[in-house]
Design a protein around this motif. Structure first.
Motif, mmCIF file in Angstrom:
data_model
loop_
_atom_site.group_PDB
_atom_site.id
_atom_site.type_symbol
_atom_site.label_atom_id
_atom_site.label_comp_id
_atom_site.label_asym_id
_atom_site.label_seq_id
_atom_site.Cartn_x
_atom_site.Cartn_y
_atom_site.Cartn_z
ATOM 1 N N ARG A 60 57.150 42.221 64.611
ATOM 2 C CA ARG A 60 57.368 42.995 63.385
ATOM 3 C C ARG A 60 56.124 42.982 62.485
ATOM 4 N N ALA A 61 55.483 41.822 62.367
ATOM 5 C CA ALA A 61 54.308 41.684 61.495
ATOM 6 C C ALA A 61 53.168 42.592 61.961
ATOM 7 N N ALA A 62 53.064 42.773 63.273
ATOM 8 C CA ALA A 62 52.001 43.644 63.801
ATOM 9 C C ALA A 62 52.225 45.081 63.347
ATOM 10 N N GLY A 63 53.496 45.514 63.340
ATOM 11 C CA GLY A 63 53.819 46.860 62.863
ATOM 12 C C GLY A 63 53.447 47.031 61.399
ATOM 13 N N HIS A 64 53.757 46.019 60.608
ATOM 14 C CA HIS A 64 53.436 46.102 59.177
ATOM 15 C C HIS A 64 51.924 46.111 58.952
ATOM 16 N N ALA A 65 51.212 45.352 59.783
ATOM 17 C CA ALA A 65 49.743 45.334 59.657
ATOM 18 C C ALA A 65 49.164 46.711 59.970
ATOM 19 N N LEU A 66 49.746 47.374 60.955
ATOM 20 C CA LEU A 66 49.268 48.728 61.291
ATOM 21 C C LEU A 66 49.590 49.718 60.173
ATOM 22 N N MET B 154 52.767 37.171 65.567
ATOM 23 C CA MET B 154 51.381 37.225 65.062
ATOM 24 C C MET B 154 51.377 36.936 63.561
ATOM 25 N N ASP B 155 50.604 35.936 63.121
ATOM 26 C CA ASP B 155 50.600 35.649 61.689
ATOM 27 C C ASP B 155 49.677 36.626 60.957
ATOM 28 N N GLN B 156 49.751 36.544 59.612
ATOM 29 C CA GLN B 156 49.060 37.537 58.791
ATOM 30 C C GLN B 156 47.547 37.531 58.987
ATOM 31 N N SER B 157 46.954 36.327 59.095
ATOM 32 C CA SER B 157 45.492 36.269 59.204
ATOM 33 C C SER B 157 45.009 36.807 60.552
ATOM 34 N N SER B 158 45.717 36.469 61.628
ATOM 35 C CA SER B 158 45.277 36.996 62.926
ATOM 36 C C SER B 158 45.562 38.486 63.028
ATOM 37 N N ALA B 159 46.623 38.946 62.358
ATOM 38 C CA ALA B 159 46.924 40.385 62.364
ATOM 39 C C ALA B 159 45.838 41.174 61.653
ATOM 40 N N SER B 160 45.276 40.563 60.592
ATOM 41 C CA SER B 160 44.256 41.301 59.835
ATOM 42 C C SER B 160 42.961 41.441 60.629
ATOM 43 N N GLU B 161 42.754 40.555 61.591
ATOM 44 C CA GLU B 161 41.513 40.620 62.370
ATOM 45 C C GLU B 161 41.688 41.316 63.716
#
Lengths: 195, 115
Positions: A23-29, A1-8
């Protein structure tokens, strides 16, 4: 999941993605829930260090439950608040057992001198409220913080605190009344004499 | 403005100030949370490889398939070339001395008696 889709993405989608190895999803959470839970725990416990411990423990529980998370059964944020609230309650109980007084060690946000002066009154107000909050019984303090500072709805608070909505209303009403009494006489000092 | 309302407004303003001054977590703390997440990140599950076995292999290989096909072809040929052989009445009359037949063809004896 990239950063922009993770933010939404909704919290639950991020958690499911994390459970699938994203991993990016965990960081977004972390970015989404970490500050909120920390703010709540800091206000309830009145201590940054203890708040960090509690939030870290709550997030670890979240990561561990991620593979079994069933979408639609609960809101991730509500679940996280609930775990954090329970951990805070445990800490407050232990404090009472040890006979410790409530702490008011919430640090002020870092700022340079100019903005610190500019914010002086607001900071004083926030500190006064924190001092008044610290005088409330634990459950009232939790309910008031969740309702009036974290902005949760009464049904959400009921889920977090594992009580009925009526009990939430009662706790917040009594909490507000107690806060008013605690702040009575300090209105002029706080700049609300004409309010 | 009565006192109750004034107190409510004062309290609301304090809540507003508190929301604006929410304690910010340190960068180091958020990094620790991220490190925990990385450590507990479930390993990417590999999709299960479905091994497709060819039908021929599942049936026992070329050798068995050839045997089965041969037997089937022989049966068809017998059916066309010597249909009488498959006529139970004829067959029973030609081998009616064979006691063992009735053991393998239950009901053949009854058919023979009906003649």
């Amino acid at each position: 999941m990239d950063q922009s889709s993770a933010s939404e993405a909704p919290d639950a989608a991020l958690l499911v993605a994390f459970a699938n190895g994203d991993r990016a999803a965990g960081h977004a959470l972390v970015a989404r829930l970490g500050p909120r839970l920390f703010g709540y725990a800091s206000r309830v416990l009145g201590d940054r260090s203890e708040a960090e411990d509690v939030v870290q423990e709550a997030m670890v529980k979240l990561w561990k439950i991620a593979p079994e998370w069933r979408q639609g059964e609960a809101q991730v944020a509500t679940w996280a608040y609930r775990v954090t609230a329970n951990l805070c309650t445990d800490r407050l109980r232990r404090r009472k057992t040890r006979g410790e007084a409530s702490l008011d060690a919430v640090a002020e946000p870092e700022a340079d001198l100019a903005s610190a002066v500019e914010r002086m009154t607001e900071t004083a107000r926030a500190k006064a409220l924190q001092a008044a909050l610290d005088t409330l019984p634990d459950r009232q303090r939790q309910a008031v913080v969740l309702r009036h500072i974290e902005g949760l709805s009464n049904p959400e608070i009921a889920e977090v605190m594992d009580i009925g909505v009526e009990a939430v209303e009662s706790l917040t009403a009594r909490g507000k009344r107690a806060l008013k009494e605690a702040l009575q006489g300090r209105k002029a000092e706080l700049g609300y004499e004409n309010g | 403005m009565d006192r109750e309302k004034s107190d409510d407004l004062a309290l609301d303003a304090l809540f507003g100030a508190a929301r604006d001054a929410t304690p910010d977590p340190s960068v180091g703390f958020l990094s620790r949370l991220e490190a925990d997440a990385d450590m507990l990140l479930p390993r990417q599950t590999q999709p299960i490889q479905v091994v497709r076995t060819p039908l021929m292999t599942r049936l026992g290989g070329l050798f068995v398939a050839t045997g089965l096909s041969g037997a089937a072809a022989l049966g068809v040929w017998i059916g066309f070339a010597m249909p009488d052989l498959l006529n139970l009445d004829t067959f029973v009359s030609t081998v009616d001395e064979s006691v063992g037949l009735y053991a393998f063809l239950p009901g053949a004896d009854v058919t023979a008696l009906g003649e």
